[in-house]
Write a protein that holds these residues in place. Structure first.
Motif, mmCIF file in Angstrom:
data_model
loop_
_atom_site.group_PDB
_atom_site.id
_atom_site.type_symbol
_atom_site.label_atom_id
_atom_site.label_comp_id
_atom_site.label_asym_id
_atom_site.label_seq_id
_atom_site.Cartn_x
_atom_site.Cartn_y
_atom_site.Cartn_z
ATOM 1 N N GLN A 300 72.865 86.592 59.213
ATOM 2 C CA GLN A 300 72.309 87.476 58.189
ATOM 3 C C GLN A 300 70.874 87.861 58.539
ATOM 4 O O GLN A 300 70.441 88.982 58.261
ATOM 5 N N ALA A 301 70.126 86.941 59.162
ATOM 6 C CA ALA A 301 68.772 87.273 59.607
ATOM 7 C C ALA A 301 68.805 88.316 60.721
ATOM 8 O O ALA A 301 67.957 89.209 60.774
ATOM 9 N N THR A 302 69.794 88.213 61.617
ATOM 10 C CA THR A 302 69.954 89.217 62.669
ATOM 11 C C THR A 302 70.142 90.598 62.072
ATOM 12 O O THR A 302 69.485 91.573 62.482
ATOM 13 N N ALA A 303 71.027 90.712 61.089
ATOM 14 C CA ALA A 303 71.275 92.009 60.441
ATOM 15 C C ALA A 303 70.016 92.534 59.775
ATOM 16 O O ALA A 303 69.712 93.735 59.842
ATOM 17 N N ALA A 304 69.241 91.641 59.138
ATOM 18 C CA ALA A 304 68.031 92.069 58.448
ATOM 19 C C ALA A 304 66.992 92.607 59.425
ATOM 20 O O ALA A 304 66.383 93.659 59.183
ATOM 21 N N LEU A 423 66.272 80.871 65.152
ATOM 22 C CA LEU A 423 66.425 80.823 66.610
ATOM 23 C C LEU A 423 67.671 81.593 67.048
ATOM 24 O O LEU A 423 67.649 82.324 68.045
ATOM 25 N N LEU A 424 68.766 81.448 66.306
ATOM 26 C CA LEU A 424 69.997 82.164 66.642
ATOM 27 C C LEU A 424 69.844 83.678 66.475
ATOM 28 O O LEU A 424 70.545 84.448 67.137
ATOM 29 N N SER A 425 68.930 84.094 65.613
ATOM 30 C CA SER A 425 68.793 85.531 65.327
ATOM 31 C C SER A 425 67.946 86.277 66.352
ATOM 32 O O SER A 425 67.920 87.508 66.352
ATOM 33 N N ILE A 426 67.250 85.559 67.213
ATOM 34 C CA ILE A 426 66.327 86.216 68.149
ATOM 35 C C ILE A 426 67.029 87.195 69.101
ATOM 36 O O ILE A 426 66.544 88.318 69.310
ATOM 37 N N PRO A 455 81.617 86.463 62.699
ATOM 38 C CA PRO A 455 81.167 85.066 62.595
ATOM 39 C C PRO A 455 80.317 84.816 61.353
ATOM 40 O O PRO A 455 80.318 83.703 60.816
ATOM 41 N N GLN A 456 79.591 85.834 60.891
ATOM 42 C CA GLN A 456 78.803 85.646 59.670
ATOM 43 C C GLN A 456 79.708 85.349 58.483
ATOM 44 O O GLN A 456 79.440 84.429 57.692
#
Length: 473
Positions: A300-304, A423-426, A455-456
């Motif tokens: 969800q942080a990646t999408a943001a 860390l996963l969202s980087i 996966p989210q």
């Protein structure tokens, strides 16, 4: 937003929540009204400055890239910097706060934000621009971590109200920077440097009250009087759980999640292990719930961050004007204002939060599909849909508070899920930039973001099951 390592946060939290009895012969001084007003103003002004460094750049990213000769790959690195800074610099915040006081560290963080935003427009090359951005984001990272602690210390009897004020300021600053940057740039002569420099002035204004608040090392009402005895003070009626991100948030733990008693409940040990009263234990890194929460939080942080960094460029490449693209991003960010209050309440009433995860994922997939097929024609609809989908952030924070029975367990789970998640969202925004540069369009990057939703949703459904960290022990 990022939560620091659990040992340090637990230390800060204990100091913040432990009620202090009056000492015989030493009456406490009553907290002065003006002090409370300065604290509230400082809190709101700080919250307003915790996202403009990110959302002001998106609408002007094309001009910045052209002027500095920045490739799509480097621009992808730039959009990955926020998550990296939140994961990296947030680790230092608790230790600094124990030595200098939370108020002093937040003051230093706002000074770093001001300096970074002021230096960024002066950059003559990509490296200097990235360095100035990292300075501002480092200040945001430490402030993100400590804001909830300061709310609890300064306003122990008004945690809900002041967290609401802080959350509102965070969302308002996020949306305002996205909507106002391009119009201000045009009004100042059309230079992206002037348009980005304006936000340093807002940060400088926010710094003023903190110059006074930072002198109080305790950074809390204990400097003026006793703390109120309530939920924030370790009362038995429930514990206040803090999370920090897309924006800092607060959720009340389920009933019975207050301070554990010797007869039952759980505690958190210093080695990252959550131990039950019966002696069984599980290391947080071996917990399926913790890993499910971390993966859900990370995607969800990646999408943001892809939205904040790349969405205006997607709309501009589809023929939408720069100012309208900024407004579209503002709409996406503004959706979090009302939904951040509604979603946690709904989630708390559900036994399994997976249904909300799936609904938000469906909104996201529809939005990405629309961006692929008709990015300009349905731009406003896609912005609303993706704005709703980005409210997975407050849902994630609420789920963290429900996946542990005790306050200490929630702190452990929050620290692991958020730090690992960031860390996963980087890599996500970086991969989007690489695909954009090499494919010459947005088809492949949008397909990648849609694929990330799989996966989210799976991780979110697993994390939403009615189990707790202590059950695994």
């Amino acid at each position: 937003m990022h939560t620091p390592p659990s040992d340090d946060l637990a230390t800060l939290d204990t100091a913040a929540s432990a009620p202090r009895p009056a000492q015989p012969g030493k009456p406490h001084r009553a907290a002065s009204p003006w002090r409370g007003r300065v604290m509230a103003a400082g809190l709101l002004l700080a919250a307003l400055n915790l996202r403009p460094a990110v959302t002001s750049l998106g609408p002007l990213l094309e001009e910045v890239r052209d002027d500095l000769g920045m490739s799509g790959t480097v621009a992808g690195v730039l959009t990955s910097v926020p998550a990296a800074c939140f994961a990296l610099f947030g680790f230092a915040a608790p230790r600094l706060a124990r030595r200098r006081g939370p108020g002093a560290v937040v003051c230093a963080g706002l000074a770093a934000i001001t300096a970074g935003l002021a230096l960024r427009p002066l950059a003559g090359g990509t490296v200097a621009f990235l360095a100035a951005s990292a300075l501002a984001l480092a200040g945001i990272a430490v402030s993100n971590v400590l804001m909830p602690v300061i709310v609890k210390r300064w306003f122990p009897d008004r945690v809900g109200a002041m967290t609401g004020l802080y959350s509102m300021g965070l969302s308002l600053g996020t949306a305002a920077a996205a909507a106002a940057t391009v119009p201000m740039t045009d009004a100042l002569g059309g230079s992206w440097r002037a348009g980005l420099a304006v936000w340093a002035l807002l940060a400088a204004v926010a710094l003023v009250p903190w110059l006074f608040l930072a002198r109080d090392r305790a950074s809390g009402p204990e400097a003026d009087g006793p703390q109120a005895d309530g939920p924030a003070a370790g009362g038995s009626g429930g514990s206040v759980v803090r999370g920090s991100a897309a924006g800092g948030s607060r959720a009340d733990a389920p009933a019975g999640a207050g301070t554990p008693t010797p007869a039952g409940g759980t505690s958190a040990s210093a080695d990252g292990t959550s131990a039950s009263a019966g002696g069984s234990a599980i290391r947080i890194t071996r917990s399926p719930i913790a890993w499910a929460m971390a993966v859900f939080f990370g995607f969800q942080a990646t999408a943001a961050y892809v939205s904040m960094g790349w969405m205006p460029q997607i709309f501009r490449d589809a023929g939408v004007s720069a100012s309208t693209s900024g407004l579209l991003l503002a709409v996406m960010m503004a959706m979090g204002v009302p939904l951040a209050f509604v979603l946690p309440r709904i989630a708390a009433r559900l036994r399994h939060q997976g249904v909300l995860v799936a609904i938000l994922g469906a909104f996201s997939l529809i939005g990405y599909g629309g961006l692929w097929l008709a990015p300009a024609e349905g731009a406003w609809a896609w912005a609303v849909l993706l704005g709703v989908a980005n409210c997975a952030f407050p849902l994630a924070l609420t789920m963290i508070s429900m996946r542990a029975k005790t306050h200490a367990g929630v702190v452990r789970l929050s620290a692991f899920a958020q730090s690992t998640g960031y860390l996963l969202s980087i890599p996500g925004p970086l991969l989007v930039g690489v695909l954009y540069q090499h494919s010459g369009g947005w088809g492949q990057p949008i397909a990648l973001m849609a694929a990330f939703m799989v996966p989210q949703i799976i991780a979110g459904v697993l994390a939403g099951r009615p189990r707790t960290l202590e059950d695994e022990a």
